[in-house]
Design a protein around this motif. Structure first.
Motif, mmCIF file in Angstrom:
data_model
loop_
_atom_site.group_PDB
_atom_site.id
_atom_site.type_symbol
_atom_site.label_atom_id
_atom_site.label_comp_id
_atom_site.label_asym_id
_atom_site.label_seq_id
_atom_site.Cartn_x
_atom_site.Cartn_y
_atom_site.Cartn_z
ATOM 1 N N TYR A 25 0.826 -1.214 0.000
ATOM 2 C CA TYR A 25 0.000 0.000 0.000
ATOM 3 C C TYR A 25 0.856 1.258 0.000
ATOM 4 O O TYR A 25 0.440 2.318 -0.473
ATOM 5 N N LEU B 187 -2.381 6.269 0.533
ATOM 6 C CA LEU B 187 -2.691 5.062 1.311
ATOM 7 C C LEU B 187 -1.719 4.910 2.466
ATOM 8 O O LEU B 187 -2.088 4.417 3.535
ATOM 9 N N TYR C 115 -8.546 2.343 -0.982
ATOM 10 C CA TYR C 115 -8.464 0.947 -0.571
ATOM 11 C C TYR C 115 -9.785 0.193 -0.666
ATOM 12 O O TYR C 115 -9.833 -0.988 -0.357
#
Ligand SMILES: Cc1cc2nc3c(=O)[nH]c(=O)nc-3n(C[C@@H](O)[C@@H](O)[C@H](O)COP(=O)(O)OP(=O)(O)OC[C@H]3O[C@@H](n4cnc5c(N)ncnc54)[C@H](O)[C@@H]3O)c2cc1C
Ligand SMILES: Cc1cc2nc3c(=O)[nH]c(=O)nc-3n(C[C@@H](O)[C@@H](O)[C@H](O)COP(=O)(O)OP(=O)(O)OC[C@H]3O[C@@H](n4cnc5c(N)ncnc54)[C@H](O)[C@@H]3O)c2cc1C
Lengths: 446, 446
Positions: free
Chosen positions: B29, B35, B407
């Motif tokens: 990520y 993120l 996400y």
């Protein structure tokens, strides 16, 4: 008349028996009522049957020395009279050059006269198969396909013969002042690709092969042409389904399809597909979702190997028309390139405009990186005039017609000319114009 | 906190060591600066490592009984934080389910935790290979790819994971009131395809395979982006050339490509391709005709098997950005779907509009039956605001953006929603919302 030529050939097998020579001067030109009128009765004076490349060279030298016309012949399944000698001379039967020379790294080197079914069977033993073949695979030769064909079963994945990468190399005997065997590589092979044997006698070909797949013949029936066409186009576009053929024939054609007419409802449109075992489940689900019913399922190879049955590809490409002609000689056909946009709307519109004279037949394949389809509509022949009107009607709708009722390379193309490169190759390899004379219209001998 | 859950697991291996649990709660990520801010520090409470499907079922039952959140994990290479547990609970490490169950008729049945490189090597022994794989093949699992990926090397020919026919079946352990293992076939597998493990724990997958090919890594350099792009698109459209990958990176990226930066002129644009041996000659001739120079040629497999080298696919797809990030963390990227029409003009226009902040990177593949390309432009990150402006700029030009800086399943898609079918599958298979909670944003627990 060809005596001086024949006397130079030593022990090369020749035939002068008129019945045999006439038979070996014909191909499937009678497919077209127009070509039938033009070509009926034309024939060579003799037949020569070279056994190897040395023989082909000897034939070429003898022809140069005696100014004898040469028309190469493979299986004689050309349907534009490609193999019909217009001005006599000798037919060169290439079918004794029939061996695979090697297979490696996904490439086969083969003699040009090899029968395509025999070739496919030999490849199968090594885990390969032909990338593409005409629906005449059982009788055509690989050399005749490259010199006289354009694509077929497998073109959905690999494109047509003219696409880069489908012909890697060719060995060609020229008709130069001193005939010789030369190797053409890659794009140089355009000199002999769909050139009707006017630029050289092909002795060997190098072609990429595909991995052997146990193709399954499937046929689905649909109550309407529109439903069938939507399914066929969708299936053709599924990169995730390993497929070799997607062909559509409308309800009128079903009556001529022996393996299907008892298994599908009369008048239903038919989609024929060759699908890898891994794609069967997805294909059946997709057909289901499009309202299609499974009418037939068998292994292509088993049907091909069984003399009592036919593989479904013999209901597709140019064979669709043949199935009709077998029963009714009043039909003929056209070759139409549908644009990739609005394809289905155009297909329906043409069916609407020609309700009684035309049966829809489509073969799906990529054109310039996009899935589109070639139309091979089956047309009831009434007159040359009406056929011209129908051609004009297609062209008015933006659908290009490659006229199959002409015997020259130029008139059979959509642009009615040969490329400058091909014209130059003709001058280079056959300056005396001895090869299949009259087929390259624009070649005017010096 | 997860004690009640763990106590129900019998001899199933578990880990509670915080360092390991934290490590196994992270994925890639951090690729996204956005993120990174959102997900840094999040972790599960424990790790469970089922050895077989019975273990997975036991884990599911224990989770239902104790209302414990479960987040499946394969190789942990997801780059949207797919595998990061947002609300603690257990990470279910699937990597012990690592066996091929059978291969037949061009289809493999495999346990979902199998590493993709190991899988490809095992397939190779039987003459097959993976149809497609992410550039993370060395570390990713097949289950993680199906649940968290979308396509990759091979998609040029076979399309993406979501294309019909690329996933034939899946065995899935549900989180219903009575957890069970069920078989999903064909289109039913959409329930788990790119669903981030929110609808079930995949234990087995059934996938079509491709015939093994000895792919060759090629890289060509071009003085300008326009020349490289024209070649790449043309090559991608050549159905006659057997190819697995065509990837373009502009001159700015070359500096980050270790295997190429000494073999290609600095600042030149690079086209990377994986080509079958049968297509090498045609590809080189085509590159030549487009003004490209060969900068690299090696066997993909040899490079893959040699720990001192890398296969060129590790310079493509999401790895292109990774090569940059390894040296300079100030970069990030976007995912753009270019329309198939006027593609090259749009590619050049975007390069012109973002001269200093954006490096062009394209992956060619078919979309709806037409060759187009996915853009994965590498972007210099300055602020969230500016990134949003850049996204807007792409969208103003008709280029759809799938935002990789989010996400949830919804926000990562181009439509910002999940399909009604997937929403229904979620309610059916995980009504208590225990699977990877928070990743399906629209699922609001009852
Ligand atoms: C029912 C039917 C279906 C067909 N289906 C298709 C199809 O699906 N796709 C397709 O592309 N075509 C098709 N055709 C046309 C035809 O091109 C193919 O059948 C086949 O490719 C011809 O091969 P052949 O060996 O019979 O060639 P021939 O008919 O013998 O020859 C074709 C041409 O090639 C030349 N030639 C032959 N061998 C050589 C050589 N060694 N060197 C130089 N020139 C040579 C001949 O002079 C002639 O001009 C079809 C025809 C029919 C009648
Ligand atoms: C450098 C880099 C390059 C990449 N390149 C590509 C690419 O080319 N193409 C592409 O599609 N993606 C790419 N990705 C993203 C990623 O999707 C792939 O690397 C890979 O598919 C993930 O596999 P994995 O085993 O690592 O999955 P993980 O990261 O472990 O998991 C991914 C998702 O799947 C779920 N999951 C894992 N296993 C199961 C299971 N058995 N049952 C249910 N759910 C499960 C997880 O919960 C998570 O939501 C890339 C990522 C990086 C960092």
């Amino acid at each position: 008349m060809t005596q001086p030529f024949l006397s130079l050939l030593g022990d090369i097998p020749t035939v002068t028996d008129p019945a045999i020579v006439r038979r070996k001067s014909r191909d499937f030109y009678w497919y077209s009522p127009l070509l039938k009128t033009l070509l009926d009765g034309l024939h060579a004076d003799c037949l020569v049957v070279p056994r190897d490349e040395a023989d082909v060279l000897a034939v070429a030298r003898a022809a140069r020395q005696t100014s004898t016309y040469l028309t190469a012949r493979g299986g004689g399944t050309g349907n534009y009279g490609q193999a019909v000698p217009l001005h006599g001379g000798a037919v060169v039967d290439m079918s004794a050059l029939d061996r695979i020379l090697w297979v490696r790294d996904g490439v086969v080197r083969v003699q040009a006269g090899m029968n395509m079914l025999a070739m496919d069977r030999a490849l199968r033993e090594q885990g390969h198969e032909l990338r593409m073949f005409p629906s005449t695979k059982r009788t055509a030769t690989i050399g005749g396909f490259i010199a006289g064909g354009s694509g077929g079963i497998g073109s959905l994945v690999w494109g047509g013969l003219r696409n880069i990468g489908n012909v890697l190399g060719a060995r060609v005997v020229t008709l130069e002042a001193e005939p010789r065997a030369i190797e053409l590589r890659g794009e140089e092979t355009r000199a002999i690709n769909h050139a009707y044997g006017t630029t050289g006698l092909i002795t060997e070909l190098e072609l990429p092969v595909a991995p052997f797949t146990d193709w399954q013949d499937l046929a689905f029936s649909f109550p309407t042409l529109a439903m069938a066409a939507r399914f066929a186009r969708t299936l053709a576009m599924q990169n995730g389904i390993d497929r070799k053929l997607v062909s559509l024939s409308d309800g009128g054609l079903l009556a001529y399809f022996a393996p299907l007419r008892d298994t599908a409802p009369a008048g239903h449109s038919i989609v024929i597909a060759m699908i890898a075992p891994s794609g069967l489940e997805a294909t059946r689900a997709l057909a289901d979702a499009h309202g299609g019913a499974l009418a037939y399922h068998a292994s292509t190879r088993e049907a091909e190997d069984d003399s009592g049955r036919i593989p479904l590809y013999e209901l597709t490409w140019n064979h669709t028309t043949l199935q009709v002609l077998k029963k009714d000689r009043s039909y003929t056909y056209l070759q139409a390139a549908f644009p990739p946009r609005d394809t289905l709307a155009l297909v329906e519109e043409m069916a609407r405009l020609l309700p009684d004279e035309m049966m829809t037949h489509l073969e799906f394949m990529p054109m310039d990186g996009e899935i589109s389809c070639a139309g091979l509509p089956v047309i009831r022949f009434t007159s040359t005039e009406r056929l011209k009107e129908i051609i004009a009607l297609y062209e008015q709708h933006g659908i290009l017609i490659a006229n199959p009722h002409v015997y020259t390379i130029e008139d059979g193309g959509t642009h009615r000319v040969v490329s400058p490169a091909l014209a130059a190759d003709k001058w280079r390899f056959d300056p005396a114009g001895l090869l299949n004379p009259g087929k390259m219209r624009s070649f005017a001998q010096g």
